[in-house]
Structure formats: structure tokens, C-alpha cells
Write a protein that holds these residues in place. Structure first.
Motif, PDB file in Angstrom:
ATOM      1  N   ASN A 125       0.809  -1.222   0.000  1.00  0.00           N
ATOM      2  CA  ASN A 125       0.000   0.000   0.000  1.00  0.00           C
ATOM      3  C   ASN A 125       0.843   1.273   0.000  1.00  0.00           C
ATOM      4  O   ASN A 125       0.336   2.362   0.242  1.00  0.00           O
ATOM      5  CB  ASN A 125      -0.958   0.003   1.202  1.00  0.00           C
ATOM      6  N   ALA A 127       2.157   3.087  -2.362  1.00  0.00           N
ATOM      7  CA  ALA A 127       1.784   4.138  -3.316  1.00  0.00           C
ATOM      8  C   ALA A 127       0.492   4.815  -2.888  1.00  0.00           C
ATOM      9  O   ALA A 127       0.361   6.042  -2.965  1.00  0.00           O
ATOM     10  CB  ALA A 127       1.644   3.553  -4.712  1.00  0.00           C
ATOM     11  N   ALA A 128      -0.465   4.017  -2.417  1.00  0.00           N
ATOM     12  CA  ALA A 128      -1.760   4.572  -2.010  1.00  0.00           C
ATOM     13  C   ALA A 128      -1.633   5.532  -0.841  1.00  0.00           C
ATOM     14  O   ALA A 128      -2.340   6.543  -0.767  1.00  0.00           O
ATOM     15  CB  ALA A 128      -2.715   3.436  -1.651  1.00  0.00           C
ATOM     16  N   ILE A 131      -0.490   9.127  -2.150  1.00  0.00           N
ATOM     17  CA  ILE A 131      -1.048   9.652  -3.402  1.00  0.00           C
ATOM     18  C   ILE A 131      -1.945  10.856  -3.195  1.00  0.00           C
ATOM     19  O   ILE A 131      -2.261  11.592  -4.150  1.00  0.00           O
ATOM     20  CB  ILE A 131      -1.818   8.527  -4.138  1.00  0.00           C
ATOM     21  N   ILE A 145      -1.122   9.152 -12.071  1.00  0.00           N
ATOM     22  CA  ILE A 145      -1.171   8.246 -10.917  1.00  0.00           C
ATOM     23  C   ILE A 145      -0.383   6.974 -11.209  1.00  0.00           C
ATOM     24  O   ILE A 145       0.353   6.470 -10.353  1.00  0.00           O
ATOM     25  CB  ILE A 145      -2.629   7.893 -10.556  1.00  0.00           C
ATOM     26  N   CYS A 149       2.899   5.821  -9.115  1.00  0.00           N
ATOM     27  CA  CYS A 149       2.868   4.534  -8.432  1.00  0.00           C
ATOM     28  C   CYS A 149       4.032   3.637  -8.848  1.00  0.00           C
ATOM     29  O   CYS A 149       4.718   3.054  -8.011  1.00  0.00           O
ATOM     30  CB  CYS A 149       1.534   3.841  -8.717  1.00  0.00           C
ATOM     31  N   TYR A 159      -1.439  -0.011  -8.153  1.00  0.00           N
ATOM     32  CA  TYR A 159      -1.915   1.133  -8.939  1.00  0.00           C
ATOM     33  C   TYR A 159      -3.396   1.389  -8.686  1.00  0.00           C
ATOM     34  O   TYR A 159      -3.821   2.532  -8.448  1.00  0.00           O
ATOM     35  CB  TYR A 159      -1.665   0.872 -10.422  1.00  0.00           C
ATOM     36  N   ALA A 162      -3.965   3.066  -5.339  1.00  0.00           N
ATOM     37  CA  ALA A 162      -3.642   4.492  -5.365  1.00  0.00           C
ATOM     38  C   ALA A 162      -4.729   5.273  -6.090  1.00  0.00           C
ATOM     39  O   ALA A 162      -5.132   6.365  -5.666  1.00  0.00           O
ATOM     40  CB  ALA A 162      -2.285   4.709  -6.039  1.00  0.00           C
TER      41      ALA A 162
END
Length: 312
Positions: A125, A127-128, A131, A145, A149, A159, A162
């Protein structure tokens, strides 16, 4: 309760503040041992475990992202270089394996399109959790995005997670999501067919009165398919529970407590706005005061002030 009109700048500030509060509060429960000590007798009862708020990479990488977006048009290589800069300055705490590998790859001269992890081991997680700032910049697209990511996580579920957080915050900013309507239904058309989307569909099939503890049983660890849908569901409880009780319940379920609470805080804060604007349903003064006591608070505040003129 009707929400008053908030500017994008107010929502941006609240997003960062509540995300940092969730991160710091959640980090005090991260990796708490669950081992039984039933054979130990405590005179006067078992003492509570010490809890020390601390900012981790959830907030630190979000702030790094803000700095890059405020300085120039987004370029993946610039974001990766900012992460390396923070790493060298020892500003990052609790880095995940994918982000750490991406930083080390970059230091070794590898191009950003090839850094980080790929495959099933890149479905974290990381990248999320960073973001959120992109939701406040009008030029952001799905491709933006994707690039933001893949510098660390080359995985479709990473991805999609995110993207889900991005669209959740965008829905709050634009008031497409009011806190009363179905946030998950708003997100689903924007997401690719992935395990992440399937989990959101599963959660959406549950009753809207389902508890946070019940949904946590589907998974709430650092796997993006578990943590992000869980956090999005929890954020939808904000008007019913208020921020303090919401975060308390999220953290009480265990799992990746700092990231789960941070993402919940980012989404919920984008809807509510900063302290005082919505009375008891806004950011509780006691939580904000605990955040202000942390040495990183001045850094958070300076990033917010610097970005104030850059958000949409």
C-alpha cells in the motif's frame, strides 16, 4: 448534518493534518505484540502498553510528494529523486520493501521506469498512502497516478489502490461524495478490473450498517487489496462516528494501523475540513494538539503553507 462550503485549500490542509494524525496515532500500535501473558499476575491489573505518537513514512512521503508538485510540473524522476533526498537526510521512518528497493535502485543509477518491485511482491500500500496530494492538482490524470505509483510499485493492484484513494479524495473535494451517499459506488467505474476492485465490490455487498470490526475480518494488513478497501469503507463512517472515534475503531482492529488510519484520515479530512469549521465533527482540538507536540509538525505546517497557492 449539512457540510458548509470549504475551499480546496481548506480541504488540502485538513487532508494532510488528519492523515498525519492517523499515521502518528496508528504508529503507536504498529507491531504491538499479541502474545499471551496469561500466566503473569499484575498487582492492580495489567498496565496499559506505552503509546508514543510518531510520524512515519506514510506522512513523510506524502509531504515529499507535496513538495515536488508545488515546485514544478510533475515528473516521476523528480519524485523519485525527492524520495532519495529524504532517505539520505534520514527523514524516512518505516519504509516498505518496495519503496526502499526503489530508492536503492535509483542510487545505483537505474532509470525510474525500472526501479522498485514488480509482481505479487509489489502489491503493497506504499503508493496509495502517499497519493493524496495529487487529488488537489487539476492536471492529474490516471496516467499521472500510474507513473507516480510505478516508481516504487509495479503492480496493478498497487496502482488501483492508489487510484481508489485519489478518486475518493477527489469525490470529497468536489462534493460528489457528501458523506451520506455511497462512496464505493462512485469509485468503482473509475477502477480497472483487479483484485482491489473485486474487494470493493465485496464490501459494497455488505449492509451499510456493517461495523468496522466486521469489515476488518476481510483483511487489513499491508497488502493493498486488504488495507485500501478497508480504509475507504472506514472513511465512509466519518459523519456517523466523528474523527476521534473513527480512528480509534480503525486502530483497534490491528493490521497495518498507521497506514490504515492515515488513509482514513486523508479521505475523511478532505470531506470535513480543519478544526472549528464543523464543530464536533471536525478535527478534535485534542488530536490536533497532540500532533503539534511532534517535532515534525513545523515541517507539516511549512509544506501546507508552501503549497497553499498551488492546489486547485
Amino acid at each position: 448534518m449539512a457540510l458548509i462550503h470549504l475551499t480546496a485549500q481548506q480541504r488540502f490542509e485538513a487532508c494532510l493534518m488528519t492523515g498525519a494524525i492517523g499515521d502518528a496515532w496508528g504508529s503507536s500500535f504498529e507491531n504491538v505484540s499479541q502474545a499471551t501473558d496469561s500466566n503473569t499476575f499484575y498487582l492492580g491489573g495489567k498496565p496499559p502498553l506505552p503509546q508514543r505518537w510518531a510520524i512515519t513514512d506514510d506522512t513523510q512521503l506524502t509531504l515529499a510528494t507535496c513538495e515536488v508538485l508545488a515546485a514544478s510540473q510533475f515528473e516521476p524522476a523528480l519524485l523519485m529523486q525527492k524520495f532519495v533526498e529524504y532517505y539520505r537526510q534520514q527523514k524516512l521512518v518505516g519504509l516498505g520493501a518496495s519503496t526502499l528497493k526503489a530508492i536503492q535502485d535509483t542510487e545505483a543509477g537505474i532509470h525510474w521506469t525500472q526501479t522498485g518491485r514488480r509482481g505479487q511482491y509489489a502489491a503493497g500500500n506504499g503508493a496509495a498512502m502517499r497519493i493524496a496530494p495529487f487529488a488537489f492538482y487539476a492536471a492529474t490524470t490516471k496516467h499521472t497516478i500510474y507513473d507516480a505509483c510505478r516508481i516504487t510499485h509495479q503492480n496493478e493492484d498497487a496502482y488501483a489502490s492508489a487510484l481508489a484513494v485519489f478518486f475518493a479524495i477527489r469525490a470529497a473535494i468536489t462534493q460528489t461524495w457528501t458523506g451520506h451517499n455511497n462512496l464505493i459506488q462512485l469509485l468503482l467505474p473509475n477502477l480497472p478490473d483487479t483484485n482491489l476492485k473485486d474487494r470493493l465490490l465485496d464490501i459494497d455487498s455488505y449492509s451499510e450498517d456493517s461495523s468496522i470490526a466486521e469489515i476488518a475480518q476481510l483483511g487489513n494488513n499491508g497488502y493493498a487489496v486488504n488495507s485500501v478497501p478497508f480504509a475507504i469503507f472506514c472513511a465512509t463512517k466519518i459523519l456517523r462516528l466523528g474523527l476521534k472515534e473513527l480512528l480509534r475503531q480503525v486502530i483497534a482492529t490491528g493490521g497495518d494501523t498507521d497506514t490504515n488510519a492515515s488513509i482514513v484520515g486523508q479521505i475523511a479530512g478532505s470531506l470535513l475540513g480543519p478544526t472549528g469549521l464543523l464543530g464536533p465533527t471536525g478535527i478534535p482540538a485534542e488530536l490536533l494538539q497532540k500532533l503539534k507536540l511532534l517535532p515534525e509538525y513545523s515541517w507539516i505546517r511549512s509544506v501546507i503553507d508552501k503549497d497553499r497557492d498551488s492546489v486547485q
